[in-house]
Enzyme design. Structure first.
Site, mmCIF file in Angstrom:
data_model
loop_
_atom_site.group_PDB
_atom_site.id
_atom_site.type_symbol
_atom_site.label_atom_id
_atom_site.label_comp_id
_atom_site.label_asym_id
_atom_site.label_seq_id
_atom_site.Cartn_x
_atom_site.Cartn_y
_atom_site.Cartn_z
ATOM 1 N N SER A 259 5.166 6.220 -4.490
ATOM 2 C CA SER A 259 6.249 7.179 -4.269
ATOM 3 C C SER A 259 6.972 6.849 -2.966
ATOM 4 O O SER A 259 6.560 5.954 -2.220
ATOM 5 C CB SER A 259 5.705 8.622 -4.209
ATOM 6 N N GLY A 260 8.037 7.581 -2.691
ATOM 7 C CA GLY A 260 8.729 7.489 -1.407
ATOM 8 C C GLY A 260 9.204 6.101 -1.053
ATOM 9 O O GLY A 260 9.726 5.348 -1.894
ATOM 10 N N ILE A 261 9.025 5.735 0.204
ATOM 11 C CA ILE A 261 9.514 4.458 0.715
ATOM 12 C C ILE A 261 8.841 3.287 0.012
ATOM 13 O O ILE A 261 9.482 2.285 -0.309
ATOM 14 C CB ILE A 261 9.280 4.377 2.238
ATOM 15 N N GLY A 262 7.533 3.410 -0.271
ATOM 16 C CA GLY A 262 6.813 2.326 -0.924
ATOM 17 C C GLY A 262 7.381 2.004 -2.292
ATOM 18 O O GLY A 262 7.588 0.831 -2.636
ATOM 19 N N THR B 94 0.853 -1.188 0.000
ATOM 20 C CA THR B 94 0.000 0.000 0.000
ATOM 21 C C THR B 94 0.891 1.241 0.000
ATOM 22 O O THR B 94 1.999 1.225 0.520
ATOM 23 C CB THR B 94 -0.935 0.034 1.222
ATOM 24 N N GLY B 95 0.391 2.315 -0.607
ATOM 25 C CA GLY B 95 1.190 3.539 -0.701
ATOM 26 C C GLY B 95 2.460 3.319 -1.499
ATOM 27 O O GLY B 95 3.542 3.768 -1.115
ATOM 28 N N ALA B 96 2.326 2.640 -2.647
ATOM 29 C CA ALA B 96 3.507 2.191 -3.400
ATOM 30 C C ALA B 96 3.923 3.132 -4.521
ATOM 31 O O ALA B 96 4.876 2.838 -5.235
ATOM 32 C CB ALA B 96 3.238 0.806 -3.990
ATOM 33 N N SER C 69 6.985 4.288 12.871
ATOM 34 C CA SER C 69 7.732 5.543 12.953
ATOM 35 C C SER C 69 8.412 5.647 14.314
ATOM 36 O O SER C 69 7.947 5.064 15.299
ATOM 37 C CB SER C 69 6.770 6.722 12.757
ATOM 38 N N TYR D 198 -0.978 11.391 14.353
ATOM 39 C CA TYR D 198 -0.006 10.553 13.648
ATOM 40 C C TYR D 198 0.737 9.663 14.646
ATOM 41 O O TYR D 198 0.829 8.445 14.459
ATOM 42 C CB TYR D 198 0.975 11.431 12.884
#
Length: 345
Positions: A12-15, A8-10, A171, A193
């Protein structure tokens, strides 16, 4: 047999960095990018295929902040695949972050500067709100939507003779002090968060307690301080221009400043290569980097509380029942309204 990996959230960024590393390690796997923004997902898929032309990369529309989207996406996954080997729960939001500028500059020139950047403790608050399901937006996106996805995919994750893995992107900002079991959604606080990430840590513990016997193993990672769209949104761009040289300098003296998504994805990729029985369910696996830029993974004990873990799990199960009942009533009303319109036409 090919492994099926859903991230999931793939887009951009870490994904996205994780997906690149997974395909480099195993070009035969079946990779599913589960994203809210399909235009960006298409771009991510194109970027991955540019460097891995023969890879099998699927797209899935998923907004983990929407119950209806989660249920629809889960149905699609069950229609496509016979099982899921890895489910990376990486999507997350931090809406409208507010920085205490005075505390920031005070900490910038103090002994506490590394801890301040690493955890944002006493520095960062967010403005949360309700989503269309009547849930707190950060709680729904960072925690409940992923919990509901796991519940829906249990037939693919919990199969006799098969081991599956759930990996959470947590986190260093996940703090017990920001969380209250009496306010699981963090309606009354200013650090949703942190609250959602600590709850995810506790949920991972509970999943291992309840699901290991069914072949499902859960792990928690911390990517370190990574510069992504989420991070850049915390401060105006002029501030980042000012402090980035300082951060690269500080990285020589601390291993938590991973800074790049590739380094931040280190622990997530490392877990892909491990056997679940060798892992500690009470550990958070941290992505770290040496002063020379070498990335590595280190296990550190979470601020774990078995009682709290079970309480979070129970609260989410109860909320799931409430949400499903509301959705059933809503759908029934919609169907009745549609039938009424067809009768009067």
């Amino acid at each position: 047999m090919e492994r099926v990996v859903v991230v999931t959230g793939a887009n951009s960024g870490i994904g996205l960095a994780l997906c690149e590393r997974l395909l480099t390690d195993d070009s035969q796997l079946r990779l599913c990018l589960a994203c809210r923004n399909m235009q960006r997902a298409e771009a991510a898929r194109s970027a991955l295929l540019a460097s891995h032309a023969d890879a099998r990369v699927d797209l899935l529309h998923l907004d983990v902040g929407s119950v209806q989207s989660v249920l629809a996406a889960a149905q699609e996954v069950k229609a496509r695949y016979s099982r899921v080997d890895f489910l990376y729960l990486n999507a997350g939001i931090m809406p409208n972050p507010q920085v205490n500028v005075k505390a920031f500059f005070k900490g910038l020139f103090s002994r506490n500067v590394i801890n301040m950047f690493a955890t944002a403790e006493g520095l960062l608050t967010q403005q949360d709100g309700l989503n269309s399901d009547g849930l707190q937006e950060v709680f729904a996106t960072n925690l409940f939507g992923h919990f509901l996805l796991i519940r829906e995919l249990e037939p693919l994750l919990c199969q006799a003779g098969h081991v599956s893995r759930v990996v959470w992107t947590s986190s260093s900002n996940a703090r017990r002090s920001a969380f209250s079991i009496e306010d699981v959604q963090h309606r009354n606080g200013t650090e949703p968060y942190s609250s959602s990430k600590y709850a995810a840590d506790m949920l991972s513990l509970a999943l291992n307690r309840h699901k290991n016997s069914q072949g499902l193993f859960s792990s928690v990672t911390c990517p370190g301080l990574v510069m992504t769209n989420l991070t850049y949104g915390i401060l105006p761009s002029c501030f980042w221009t000012l402090i980035m040289p300082i951060m690269w300098l500080i990285r020589i003296f601390t291993n938590t400043f991973t800074l790049t998504p590739h380094n931040g994805a280190e622990s997530l990729h490392w877990l892909f290569l491990q056997k679940p029985e060798s892992l500690d369910p009470r550990a958070k696996y941290h992505s770290l980097v040496s002063g020379l830029g070498t990335s590595y993974t280190q296990a550190r004990q979470m601020d774990a509380d078995e009682g709290m873990s079970q309480a979070v799990y129970s609260e989410l199960l109860e909320l799931e029942k409430v949400v499903r009942r509301k959705l059933a009533v809503k759908n029934a009303e919609k169907e009745a309204h549609g039938q009424y319109l067809s009768e009067i036409e």
